[in-house]
Design a protein around this motif. Structure first.
Motif, PDB file in Angstrom:
ATOM      1  N   ASN A 185       0.788  -1.231   0.000  1.00  0.00           N
ATOM      2  CA  ASN A 185       0.000   0.000   0.000  1.00  0.00           C
ATOM      3  C   ASN A 185       0.821   1.281   0.000  1.00  0.00           C
ATOM      4  OD1 ASN A 185      -3.242  -0.057   0.516  1.00  0.00           O
ATOM      5  ND2 ASN A 185      -2.289  -2.006   0.992  1.00  0.00           N
ATOM      6  N   ALA A 189       1.401   3.956  -3.111  1.00  0.00           N
ATOM      7  CA  ALA A 189       0.833   5.291  -2.922  1.00  0.00           C
ATOM      8  C   ALA A 189       1.886   6.374  -3.082  1.00  0.00           C
ATOM      9  CB  ALA A 189       0.182   5.392  -1.541  1.00  0.00           C
ATOM     10  N   ARG A 192       3.099   6.402  -6.693  1.00  0.00           N
ATOM     11  CA  ARG A 192       2.001   6.613  -7.644  1.00  0.00           C
ATOM     12  C   ARG A 192       2.075   5.595  -8.773  1.00  0.00           C
ATOM     13  NH1 ARG A 192       2.095  10.255  -4.070  1.00  0.00           N
ATOM     14  NH2 ARG A 192       1.047  12.275  -4.305  1.00  0.00           N
ATOM     15  N   HIS A 245      -4.901  -0.205  -8.563  1.00  0.00           N
ATOM     16  CA  HIS A 245      -4.370   0.810  -7.663  1.00  0.00           C
ATOM     17  C   HIS A 245      -4.718   0.391  -6.239  1.00  0.00           C
ATOM     18  CE1 HIS A 245      -4.380   4.246 -10.875  1.00  0.00           C
ATOM     19  NE2 HIS A 245      -3.529   3.280 -11.138  1.00  0.00           N
ATOM     20  N   MET A 248      -4.534   2.610  -0.623  1.00  0.00           N
ATOM     21  CA  MET A 248      -3.824   3.801  -0.162  1.00  0.00           C
ATOM     22  C   MET A 248      -3.473   4.719  -1.332  1.00  0.00           C
ATOM     23  SD  MET A 248      -0.618   4.073   2.532  1.00  0.00           S
ATOM     24  CE  MET A 248      -1.366   2.873   3.629  1.00  0.00           C
ATOM     25  N   TYR A 249      -3.138   4.144  -2.469  1.00  0.00           N
ATOM     26  CA  TYR A 249      -2.919   4.946  -3.671  1.00  0.00           C
ATOM     27  C   TYR A 249      -4.187   5.709  -4.014  1.00  0.00           C
ATOM     28  CZ  TYR A 249      -1.558   5.945  -8.565  1.00  0.00           C
ATOM     29  OH  TYR A 249      -1.272   6.550  -9.757  1.00  0.00           O
ATOM     30  N   GLN A 250      -5.348   5.041  -3.926  1.00  0.00           N
ATOM     31  CA  GLN A 250      -6.620   5.720  -4.198  1.00  0.00           C
ATOM     32  C   GLN A 250      -6.866   6.855  -3.201  1.00  0.00           C
ATOM     33  OE1 GLN A 250     -10.039   3.096  -5.106  1.00  0.00           O
ATOM     34  NE2 GLN A 250      -8.569   1.415  -5.290  1.00  0.00           N
ATOM     35  N   ASP A 251      -6.507   6.636  -1.927  1.00  0.00           N
ATOM     36  CA  ASP A 251      -6.647   7.704  -0.932  1.00  0.00           C
ATOM     37  C   ASP A 251      -5.801   8.910  -1.308  1.00  0.00           C
ATOM     38  OD1 ASP A 251      -8.345   6.155   0.637  1.00  0.00           O
ATOM     39  OD2 ASP A 251      -6.723   5.386   1.893  1.00  0.00           O
ATOM     40  N   VAL A 252      -4.559   8.659  -1.710  1.00  0.00           N
ATOM     41  CA  VAL A 252      -3.659   9.749  -2.080  1.00  0.00           C
ATOM     42  C   VAL A 252      -4.169  10.461  -3.321  1.00  0.00           C
ATOM     43  CG1 VAL A 252      -1.326  10.260  -2.922  1.00  0.00           C
ATOM     44  CG2 VAL A 252      -1.641   8.745  -0.958  1.00  0.00           C
ATOM     45  N   GLU A 253      -4.682   9.713  -4.288  1.00  0.00           N
ATOM     46  CA  GLU A 253      -5.240  10.335  -5.490  1.00  0.00           C
ATOM     47  C   GLU A 253      -6.400  11.255  -5.147  1.00  0.00           C
ATOM     48  OE1 GLU A 253      -6.197   7.024  -8.137  1.00  0.00           O
ATOM     49  OE2 GLU A 253      -4.724   7.842  -9.555  1.00  0.00           O
ATOM     50  N   THR A 258      -5.096   8.549   4.852  1.00  0.00           N
ATOM     51  CA  THR A 258      -4.796   7.138   4.589  1.00  0.00           C
ATOM     52  C   THR A 258      -4.931   6.310   5.868  1.00  0.00           C
ATOM     53  OG1 THR A 258      -2.431   7.109   5.138  1.00  0.00           O
ATOM     54  CG2 THR A 258      -3.051   7.973   2.959  1.00  0.00           C
TER      55      THR A 258
END
Length: 299
Positions: A185, A189, A192, A245, A248-253, A258
Motif C-alpha cells: 500500500n 501510494a 504513484r 491501484h 492507499m494509492y486511491q486515498d492519495v489520489e 490514509t
C-alpha cells in the motif's frame, strides 16, 4: 439474513450489492452516494453488471442480524459507537489494518468476527460501483478456533454469490494480510504506481523488506508467520492485481487521509526492535498527510 453494511464506500457497496440479490441489505454511508442509491438503486459494473435496490441511509437502524463493517480504520471507534444501540446478532470486520475487532468488541453487545477480503471495487460515482476483481472473503472467530456463527455467516455470503470460507486461525490470517498491505500500500501510494510495479526491481526489493519486517513482528507476538510466506503472499497479490491501484494509492489520489497508522504504523508501534523500511514508509506517508492538511487549511 438482514445485513447492515456500515461504511458503504467502494468495498462495502460492492459486497452489499452482491448480498442484496439474496438478502435484505441496508447500506450506511455518506451523501450523495446513499441518496443516489435510494433514488435509483445501486449499479454494479465491471466483472458483473446488475442493479439492486438495497435500503440506504446515513445512520444505523435499531436492529439487524449482521453488521458488516467496512469503514476506514480511523473510523472504527465511531462505527462501534454508532452500533452500540443497535440490536445485533453478529458483527464482522472486513477492514484493513489491525486492531479493528477489539475496538468493535468494546462497543457492541454481540460476537465480533474477523475477516479479510480480496474483492476489488472502486466507487465510480454516487450510486455506481465498479467491480474490478473477484476475490474471496475469509472469516472466523477473532481469537481463533471453530465458530458455528462464522459458518452461518459464510453460508449467507455464498448464498449471495460471494466466495467465502471459514478459517480457524484468523489471528495468523490477519497478520498475513497486514504483511501484504504493509508491503504494497504505502509503496504504491508514494510512488504513484500500479501494484504490478512492485513485481520488478527495485520495487520487489522494497516489497520483500517490508513483508519480512512484518513477519518478524508477527513472530514476536507468537504468530508463526515466516519471512518466506510473507514475501510470497505479497508477491502473489502483486502478480494477481498488477493493474490495480491499492487502496492507499486511491486515498492519495483523492487527497484523503490514509490508513497508514493501522498498517505500516502498526508494525512500527508493535515491533520490539528496528523496522526501518516500515518506519520510513510510515513517516513519508504521514509527511504527505501533513502537507495535505496544510494545503487544505490555506484554501
Amino acid at each position: 439474513m438482514d445485513v447492515l453494511v456500515v461504511g458503504a464506500g467502494s468495498l462495502g457497496s460492492l459486497l452489499g450489492g452482491l448480498l442484496a440479490r439474496e438478502h435484505d441489505v441496508t447500506l450506511v454511508g455518506r451523501e450523495p452516494h446513499v441518496g443516489a442509491v435510494r433514488e435509483a438503486g445501486l449499479d454494479v459494473v465491471g466483472t458483473e453488471a446488475f442493479t439492486v435496490s438495497p435500503a440506504a441511509r446515513t445512520d444505523v437502524p435499531d436492529a439487524t442480524d449482521l453488521a458488516l463493517v467496512t469503514v476506514k480504520t480511523y473510523d472504527t471507534a465511531d462505527a462501534a459507537a454508532a452500533l452500540a444501540d443497535c440490536s445485533l446478532d453478529a458483527c464482522l470486520s472486513l477492514q484493513n489494518g489491525m486492531g479493528n475487532e477489539a475496538q468493535l468488541a468494546a462497543g457492541v453487545d454481540c460476537p465480533v468476527l474477523a475477516g479479510t477480503c480480496t474483492y476489488g471495487a472502486r466507487l465510480v460515482e454516487p450510486g455506481r460501483v465498479d467491480f474490478t476483481g473477484r476475490g474471496e472473503v475469509v472469516l472466523g472467530d477473532r481469537e481463533g478456533g471453530a465458530s458455528a456463527l462464522a459458518d452461518e455467516v459464510a453460508d449467507a455470503f455464498r448464498l449471495g454469490g460471494v466466495e467465502a470460507r471459514v478459517d480457524a486461525d484468523m489471528p495468523t490470517r490477519l497478520w498475513e494480510k497486514l504483511a501484504v498491505n504493509a508491503a504494497v500500500n504505502a509503496a504504491t501510494a508514494l510512488a504513484r504506481v500500479e501494484n504490478g510495479a512492485l513485481a520488478d526491481s527495485p520495487g520487489d526489493e522494497l516489497l520483500a523488506a517490508a513483508a519480512r519486517e512484518t513477519a518478524r513482528v508477527a513472530r514476536e507476538h507468537d504468530v508463526g508467520l515466516s519471512d518466506e510466506r510473507a514475501v510470497s503472499l505479497a508477491a502473489d497479490v502483486v502478480r494477481k492485481t498488477a493493474p490495480n491501484h491499492s487502496s492507499m494509492y486511491q486515498d492519495v489520489e483523492r487527497g484523503t487521509r490514509t490508513e497508514v497508522d493501522a498498517i505500516n504504523g502498526y508494525v512500527v508501534d508493535h515491533a520490539d526492535g528496528a523496522v526501518p523500511v516500515n518506519e520510513t514508509l510510515t513517516r513519508l506517508v504521514r509527511t504527505w498527510e501533513t502537507g495535505r492538511n496544510l494545503r487544505c487549511s490555506t484554501n
